[in-house]
Each structure stands twice: as C-alpha cells, then as structure tokens.
Design a protein around this motif. Sequence first.
Motif: not given
Length: 496
Positions: A428-442
């Motif tokens: 489980t990932l959560r967003w933060e303003e000004g920060r990026a996250l990367v995932f494989d949507d397959s």
Amino acid sequence: MSAGSVSSSLAVLGMACVPVGAWVRTRVVLEADAAGLEGRSDLRLPIGTRGQVHETPDANGGVFSIAVGMNVYDIQADEFEIERLEGTCALCALPGTLRCSRCRAAFYCGREHQSADWRLGHRHGCKPAAPSRQPPPSEASELAWLAAAKLWLCALRESSSEGLEAALAEFARALDATPLAFRAAHAQLLARRHLFLGASLLDLGKASSALASLRLAVELAPADAAAVVEYSLALEQQGDLEGARAVAREAVARGVQWRNEWQRPGTLVPLSAAPKGVWETADFGWLRLLEAQCAEVQLELDALLPQRQSSRGSAEGAWHAVGGVHREMGQHDGSVVDSGAWREAVLLGTGARPQLAPRTVALLRAHAPAAVDLCERGAGEVILSVLAPGTHIRAHCAPSNLRLTAHLGLRVPPSGSGRCELRVGARTLRWEEGRALVFDDSFEHEVFNLTAHTRVVLLIRFWHPELATDDARDAALRQAADHAHACWQIRHHPPR
C-alpha cells in the motif's frame, strides 16, 4: 459413378447450384492446409473420401468447402463427384430422373418404362437400398459445430447481436454433444473452442457462461497461455481477484505466461530482472528534478482546476472523464471506475493538449525522454489525473509490462481525512505533495480516494528501464500488437 454420368449430372444441375449439405466423393487426395497441420498423415484423406458441401464458391472465394469429420477442406469443382441426380433409363437409354424408390439404383425416363422394367425382371434383382448412413456422435457434433460457424460468420457480416447469440448457443450445444472419447483425443482443439466460446460470451455480457467455458479451456489445455490469460482476466473483471491469482499461481508453477501471481498482463515482454511492483524513486534522476519543480506544475494545475469538465461525448475543454472520446487510446480505462469520478487533462500522448500546461510539458521534454518517446509512439500518456471525493478504481492489471508509471503528488487530501491510497500487489502506497512514487501497472493495482477532498497527481507513463534501445522498444510494441491481433482472432474465428 462413371465420368459420363457425372458430366450429365453436372450439365443438368450446374456446379454453381450444388447446395450446402450435398454429399460428394473426392477425385483427389485431401490434405489439411491449416497452419501447424502440415505433414499430419492422419489428416491426409484418400481419393473417394465422402464429405458434405459446407460452403459454395460464392461464399468461399470461388471454391467449394467440403466438411469431412472434424475438418474442412477447400476443393475445386472438378475435384469431386456429386451424388447422382440423373441417370440413363434402364429400358430406352435416354436420360431419366425417375429413380426406383426401393433400390435407388435404377433410373427411368417415365412411369411407363419403370412399370415395364419391373414386369420384365427388375423386381427379381431389386434389393432395398442400404439405409442412409448416420454420422457417428463425433462426426455429428463436428457437423453441428460447422453449422454454428456458418451462423456466426453470417451474424458477423450483418453485425447482428441476436444472430451472434443464436450462433453461440449452437456452439455450446455442439460442444455439449461431443463424446468423451473425442474429448480425450482432441483436448487441444476443444480447449481452443471453449476459449473462443468463453471470450465471445464475455464480450456479450454472458459472464457466468463465459467463465464456465474458459475454465474448461484451461482444464483441457493448462499450458495454453491464451486460455490462461483470458480466464484470469475474466475472473478479474468479475471481481474474483483471489480466483484470478489462483489461476496465475498455477500458471507460474507450470512455467506458463507469467512469473508472479500479482503481475497478469496479456503481453509479457521478456525482461531479465525479477519483476517488482514498486520501484524506488531514487532510481530515476529525472523524477527528482520534477519534484524540485513541483511548484511550477501546481501553478498550472491551479489555473486549470476551475475549468468545467467537457460534456459527455465531447473532445473540447480541459478536463474529460477517463475513457472518453477525447483520445483514441485508453477508452477502456473508464470501465474500472467503481464509484466516484476520474477525470484527466492529457498533456502528452494521443489526444494531448500540451498548451494546457506548457511549462510542465517543457520540463518533461527536457528531463523525461523515456516518457516523451513512449507517448510519441502512441503507447502511453502524461496526464493530470483527478480523483473526485468518494472515488474507487477497482483492482486491475495493465495489458503490458513494457512501461512503468510515476505519480507526482500535486493535491493530496490531508492525513486523517479518510482512506486515500494506492495498492500495488500486496503493498500500500500513499501520496505526498511534491513527492513522486513509481510502480509497474501490469501488477494488480487498486486506487482509493474515500475522503471529502480531491486528489490530483501528474501521471507519467515511461518505458521500462530494460527497454532502452529503439530495437527493444520496437520489438515490445510488435509483441503487444501481435497479442491484440491474437485476441481479435480468438473472438472472430471459430476454431475448426
């Protein structure tokens, strides 16, 4: 039958008038010519083979199609003999079409000569004709399948949904009538037929029947990657995620299609590294540069947010419902919205309007060549992605693993305001303003914004790092295109 009698029969009937269903005997050796069947001695049939006309030249490119058992062969008019429709009168030798109803062998020019021949001795040698041969169960089910295929092709030509449903019902009946012995000997063929039936039923919204047929396809041919993919995808679409994962686990154990139960794309490009759903942002220097310039992106977003969403079916306006007509690709994406609303403004890719956020687009062109190239090839997009309050995007897998996805947080609901998160596989990932996250949507992923606030990210698709050269990228796109064509073939061509 003599050549003379054949000629006279054809002269009266005319080859163009030989009807579908007429029985014929071949003058040539028949050989299966379907891909992958060359050299099969069991599909080589001798001269004199008896078959039934399946399609006439006007419906089959100028040649006859002859059904023999479970196969269909194309054949020229002069390569078979039709059943005799005319003979020579047993008394006067003139042409005659009247046939003895008992032996079916003697022809007459009229009732008078038939009666005379009976008195002169025909009655002593006349034996009852053998009863017409009833096809064995396996052949009967094959003929039923071929008849259903004809209905299907006609319905496709006429774009008739009622005709397609009727044909699918006939296909199902033909499969149900298949003898057990035939099933054991032709498991791969029957698996392909159940795959065709299941995929077609799913497209028509017949989910329950579709799942049953797709399950049988996998049971009959557990190493058939196409069947495994279609069955898993169907389970995923119906919300049975554990069922989809179970199918994938079994496939992984057998070495079929996938390497991880959470990663279930239709197109799996061969990559050397072990698959992973979540990537470290630090591995991508250009994302760090975008994070540093996030304030500029947010300023352009602030100017766009007050604009109204375009009306349904319109390509105008800044904001559109995901899956709308404003871009050619991704029109199926809207189908995964379970509740709430998902909107987008497309900055790069098909349907893009880069003038909506020119500074953001300039940053991407300067620092994210892997994203720009993917978009210019029509295989991805960069969007401002807006989730309205109360939105849930149900779990799904992207169709290919050739790309990764980055989210740069622009507007994120405050902590403690409710569930706002991205699940990728078991993480489980959560967003933060000004920060990026990367995932494989397959990988299986699911999105929630169950707060009273709007969530906005800059969504960036970019090439998988292992696809770094033009040749590798071209090959990956070809593989994806081949898979899409194969899916189309599965749904349009009943296996014979």
